[in-house]
Write a protein that holds these residues in place. Structure first.
Motif, PDB file in Angstrom:
ATOM      1  N   ASN A  15     -36.526  -9.212  14.687  1.00 11.05           N
ATOM      2  CA  ASN A  15     -37.269  -9.233  13.424  1.00 11.05           C
ATOM      3  C   ASN A  15     -38.599  -8.488  13.530  1.00 11.05           C
ATOM      4  O   ASN A  15     -39.167  -8.352  14.614  1.00 11.05           O
ATOM      5  CB  ASN A  15     -37.556 -10.672  12.999  1.00 11.05           C
ATOM      6  N   VAL A  54     -35.319  -6.245   5.964  1.00  8.68           N
ATOM      7  CA  VAL A  54     -34.330  -7.161   6.545  1.00  8.68           C
ATOM      8  C   VAL A  54     -33.682  -6.486   7.760  1.00  8.68           C
ATOM      9  O   VAL A  54     -33.312  -5.301   7.711  1.00  8.68           O
ATOM     10  CB  VAL A  54     -33.277  -7.544   5.495  1.00  8.68           C
ATOM     11  N   ASN A  64     -32.390 -17.325  13.755  1.00  8.06           N
ATOM     12  CA  ASN A  64     -33.413 -16.300  13.768  1.00  8.06           C
ATOM     13  C   ASN A  64     -33.689 -15.706  12.382  1.00  8.06           C
ATOM     14  O   ASN A  64     -34.831 -15.368  12.070  1.00  8.06           O
ATOM     15  CB  ASN A  64     -33.009 -15.171  14.722  1.00  8.06           C
ATOM     16  N   GLU A  65     -32.645 -15.586  11.549  1.00 11.15           N
ATOM     17  CA  GLU A  65     -32.838 -15.001  10.222  1.00 11.15           C
ATOM     18  C   GLU A  65     -31.694 -15.452   9.315  1.00 11.15           C
ATOM     19  O   GLU A  65     -30.547 -15.581   9.767  1.00 11.15           O
ATOM     20  CB  GLU A  65     -32.870 -13.479  10.314  1.00 11.15           C
ATOM     21  N   ALA A  97     -37.044 -15.126   7.857  1.00  9.48           N
ATOM     22  CA  ALA A  97     -36.963 -14.729   9.261  1.00  9.48           C
ATOM     23  C   ALA A  97     -38.036 -15.415  10.088  1.00  9.48           C
ATOM     24  O   ALA A  97     -39.122 -15.739   9.600  1.00  9.48           O
ATOM     25  CB  ALA A  97     -37.106 -13.210   9.391  1.00  9.48           C
ATOM     26  N   SER A 148     -34.705 -12.061   2.919  1.00  8.72           N
ATOM     27  CA  SER A 148     -34.285 -12.927   4.028  1.00  8.72           C
ATOM     28  C   SER A 148     -35.453 -13.798   4.453  1.00  8.72           C
ATOM     29  O   SER A 148     -36.615 -13.514   4.157  1.00  8.72           O
ATOM     30  CB  SER A 148     -33.791 -12.094   5.213  1.00  8.72           C
ATOM     31  N   LYS A 169     -38.953 -11.990   4.087  1.00  6.77           N
ATOM     32  CA  LYS A 169     -38.978 -10.542   4.290  1.00  6.77           C
ATOM     33  C   LYS A 169     -38.385  -9.858   3.068  1.00  6.77           C
ATOM     34  O   LYS A 169     -37.388 -10.324   2.497  1.00  6.77           O
ATOM     35  CB  LYS A 169     -38.182 -10.155   5.535  1.00  6.77           C
ATOM     36  N   TRP A 228     -42.116 -18.893  10.247  1.00  9.17           N
ATOM     37  CA  TRP A 228     -41.093 -18.328   9.355  1.00  9.17           C
ATOM     38  C   TRP A 228     -41.785 -17.683   8.162  1.00  9.17           C
ATOM     39  O   TRP A 228     -42.814 -18.162   7.687  1.00  9.17           O
ATOM     40  CB  TRP A 228     -40.139 -19.410   8.865  1.00  9.17           C
TER      41      TRP A 228
END
Length: 340
Positions: free
Chosen positions: A179, A173, A30-31, A159, A157, A168, A165
């Motif tokens: 997110n 973050v 996810n991140e 995310a 990051s 960020k 995608w």
């Protein structure tokens, strides 16, 4: 028979594998943050690169025994499983946090020592360089999810937002949570973002309606049951066999009251005639119990009856007739009165 058992075992094994694979497919990357200088710290106060997993389903799934890797060579289909495992970092068992609940997140620290904790991986993640990250199932063959992270600045990051995608900034973050959460986001906007097609709010509304209908049904069912019992009780009370019992109770109460008064009078008289009172009361109770008394109206009727006294009077009058003077009238002899 043996062939049937073998076929059934194979079917069950395939079904179990399919269910497990379906549950594993709900876990995704996810991140990712590769250059951690001012972001979250681990239990020892160290800042390390981290990878966040998300359970996209609404059921809990345990990810122990699954693998991370940054080595693209595992994509070779001809590589053996033991050789793949050497190039991977396994998620250890024994930590309840690996049970990821529905719509929940879990962060793993990379470039770390697994001896520091179950969420510390020896996975090598380069700083400020592009890196490919693969997430494999427990068989080290099935690729569940993968992402190529670009070179990131400090505390940035990479995310996921849906199937897209994006990078960020450090202040946006969100490790361990969803997110792209905005603090000034309205409830309508959040609902539209989380449930764009309206399925969730529809199911919620239908659930509330059916719950209210179930409560109403239960209430009226109980109310009808209570009213039916009340009607039955009224019918039983109004039936004929109950009336004599009620009358007996009333008469018994009156007799008991009179008995108390009589006994009290007897005590006032120092016991005189107390035995007589008790005998009379006992006889009255016995007669009432045997139901031998007559139903009387309370009116006394007296009828006349001819007796022998009238005949004797006539005879006496016949044999001795008195001489009545002519100047005097015979006295009127009254007749025997008749009483009714």
């Amino acid at each position: 028979m043996y062939s049937f058992r073998l076929l059934l075992s194979g079917f069950l094994l395939a079904s179990t594998t399919a269910v497990m694979a379906q549950g594993a497919s709900n876990i995704r990357i996810n991140e990712v943050l590769t250059n951690n200088t001012a972001n979250i710290e681990d239990e020892y106060g160290q800042r390390e690169a981290w990878i966040e997993l998300e359970n996209t389903s609404f059921t809990t799934y345990n990810i122990r025994g699954m693998y991370f890797t940054t080595d693209r060579s595992v994509l070779n289909p001809d590589m053996s499983v033991p050789e793949r495992i050497k190039r991977m970092s396994v998620i250890p068992s024994g930590d309840p946090r690996t049970q990821i609940g529905g719509r929940q997140h879990l962060v793993f620290f990379c470039n770390s020592n697994p001896a520091q904790g179950k969420l510390h991986l020896s996975l090598k993640v380069p700083v400020s360089k592009p890196v490919w990250i693969g997430f494999y199932n427990g068989n080290a063959v099935e690729l569940i999810d993968s992402v190529t992270v670009p070179a990131l600045a400090a505390d940035q990051s990479y995310a996921r937002h849906g199937n897209q995608w994006s990078v960020k900034s450090a202040e946006n973050v969100t490790p361990g949570i969803e997110n792209f959460i905005k603090t000034d986001e309205t409830k309508d906007a959040k609902l539209k973002r989380e449930d764009p097609h309206g399925f969730g709010i529809t199911l919620l509304a239908m659930g509330i309606v059916f719950f209210c209908l179930a409560l109403l049904f239960l209430f009226f069912w109980l109310f009808g049951l209570i009213m039916a019992h009340i009607d039955t009780a009224k019918k039983v009370v109004n039936t004929q066999p109950i009336k004599p019992i009620t009358k007996t109770v009333e008469v018994t109460h009156d007799i008991a009251h009179a008995t108390g008064n009589i006994l009290q009078d007897g005590l006032d008289k120092k016991g005189i005639d107390k035995e007589v009172y008790i005998a009379v009361i006992s006889m009255a109770l016995k007669q009432y119990q045997d139901d031998v008394h007559d139903v009387e109206s309370g009116i006394i009727t007296i009828k006349s009856q001819r007796t022998g006294w009238s005949d004797e009077g006539n005879q006496m009058t016949h044999f001795s007739t008195p001489v009545i003077p002519t100047s005097h009238k015979a006295p009127n002899i009254p007749k025997t009165p008749e009483i009714r």
